[in-house]
Design a protein around this motif. Structure first.
Motif, short mmCIF file in Angstrom:
data_model
loop_
_atom_site.label_atom_id
_atom_site.label_comp_id
_atom_site.label_asym_id
_atom_site.label_seq_id
_atom_site.Cartn_x
_atom_site.Cartn_y
_atom_site.Cartn_z
N THR A 12 0.85 -1.07 -0.08
CA THR A 12 0.24 0.00 0.04
C THR A 12 0.98 1.07 -0.15
O THR A 12 1.77 1.13 0.74
N THR A 13 0.47 2.38 -0.72
CA THR A 13 0.86 3.45 -1.27
C THR A 13 -0.03 4.72 -0.40
O THR A 13 -1.42 3.90 -0.06
N GLU A 14 0.63 6.11 -0.34
CA GLU A 14 -0.84 6.62 0.00
C GLU A 14 -2.32 6.85 -0.74
O GLU A 14 -3.13 6.49 0.16
N ALA A 117 5.31 2.02 -8.72
CA ALA A 117 6.50 1.38 -9.08
C ALA A 117 7.99 1.39 -7.52
O ALA A 117 8.38 0.63 -7.70
N SER A 118 7.46 2.74 -6.88
CA SER A 118 8.51 2.90 -6.13
C SER A 118 7.74 1.84 -4.98
O SER A 118 8.94 1.82 -4.72
N GLU A 122 10.51 -0.63 -3.52
CA GLU A 122 11.26 -1.00 -2.12
C GLU A 122 10.90 -2.11 -1.64
O GLU A 122 12.17 -2.88 -1.43
N TYR A 123 10.10 -2.87 -2.22
CA TYR A 123 9.71 -4.28 -1.70
C TYR A 123 10.87 -5.56 -2.16
O TYR A 123 10.92 -5.63 -1.51
N ALA A 124 10.87 -5.34 -3.35
CA ALA A 124 12.04 -6.24 -4.31
C ALA A 124 13.34 -5.84 -3.17
O ALA A 124 14.14 -7.06 -3.25
N LYS A 146 10.92 8.61 -19.27
CA LYS A 146 10.73 8.85 -18.45
C LYS A 146 10.27 8.41 -17.15
O LYS A 146 11.23 9.06 -16.14
N LEU A 147 9.55 7.75 -16.85
CA LEU A 147 9.08 7.16 -15.41
C LEU A 147 10.99 6.23 -14.94
O LEU A 147 11.34 6.60 -13.67
#
Length: 173
Positions: A12-14, A117-118, A122-124, A146-147
């Motif tokens: 989960t993210t924001e 993706a961030s 982070e998980y990886a 760009k991403l």
């Protein structure tokens, strides 16, 4: 690496929840995998029917293992799939993998994929101990390029294998 597939990692993210893909996602997978704009950069046969989408989902579910993590991207509090992101092609020593992603057209340019993706990166790196993550993108897919650059991937090659249209990017932790 042994993981309990009953406890698939929900991230989960924001704004987002990355959850396990489900057969209930077939309509959204059909929309995603039949979108001409998304598919123009991907070397795959587009889904044409709900049955095609279900076959794809079943294939993902059947092949979940220590070497495939495939998340449905959803807005937190909603179930509807708006994109997918995956880690795959883990090396024998599980120190390298590849990342892939796609986002429904109407959700692009909102910072959703960089957020998803961030979290996956982070998980990886922190949970799985991955040292090197590769990504391939079509040379004309500027959004993806760009991403990857925003995520600190470094461009390595303008040609991947024999495919002159693919660019290889790498992130090293």
């Amino acid at each position: 690496m042994n993981r309990d597939l009953q406890n698939f990692p929900i991230l989960t993210t924001e704004r987002l929840t990355l959850r396990k893909l489900s057969k209930k996602d077939s309509e959204e997978i059909l929309q995603l995998r039949s979108d001409k704009e998304i598919n123009k950069f991907l070397d795959r046969k587009p889904s044409k029917t709900l049955e095609d989408a279900l076959k794809f989902i079943n294939n993902i579910i059947e092949n979940e293992s220590d070497t495939l993590f495939y998340w449905a991207i959803t807005r937190t509090g909603e179930y509807k799939l708006i994109g997918t992101i995956c880690l795959f092609e883990f090396s024998g020593n599980l120190k390298t993998s590849e990342i892939g992603y796609e986002l429904r057209t109407e959700y692009q340019s909102q910072g959703i994929m960089i957020e998803a993706a961030s979290k996956v990166l982070e998980y990886a790196i922190t949970t799985l101990g991955i040292k090197t993550i590769d990504a391939q993108t079509h040379k004309d897919n500027q959004s993806s390029t760009k991403l990857l650059q925003k995520l600190n991937f470094i461009k390595l090659d303008n040609v991947v294998g024999n495919n002159i249209n693919l660019i290889l990017f790498r992130l090293t932790s």
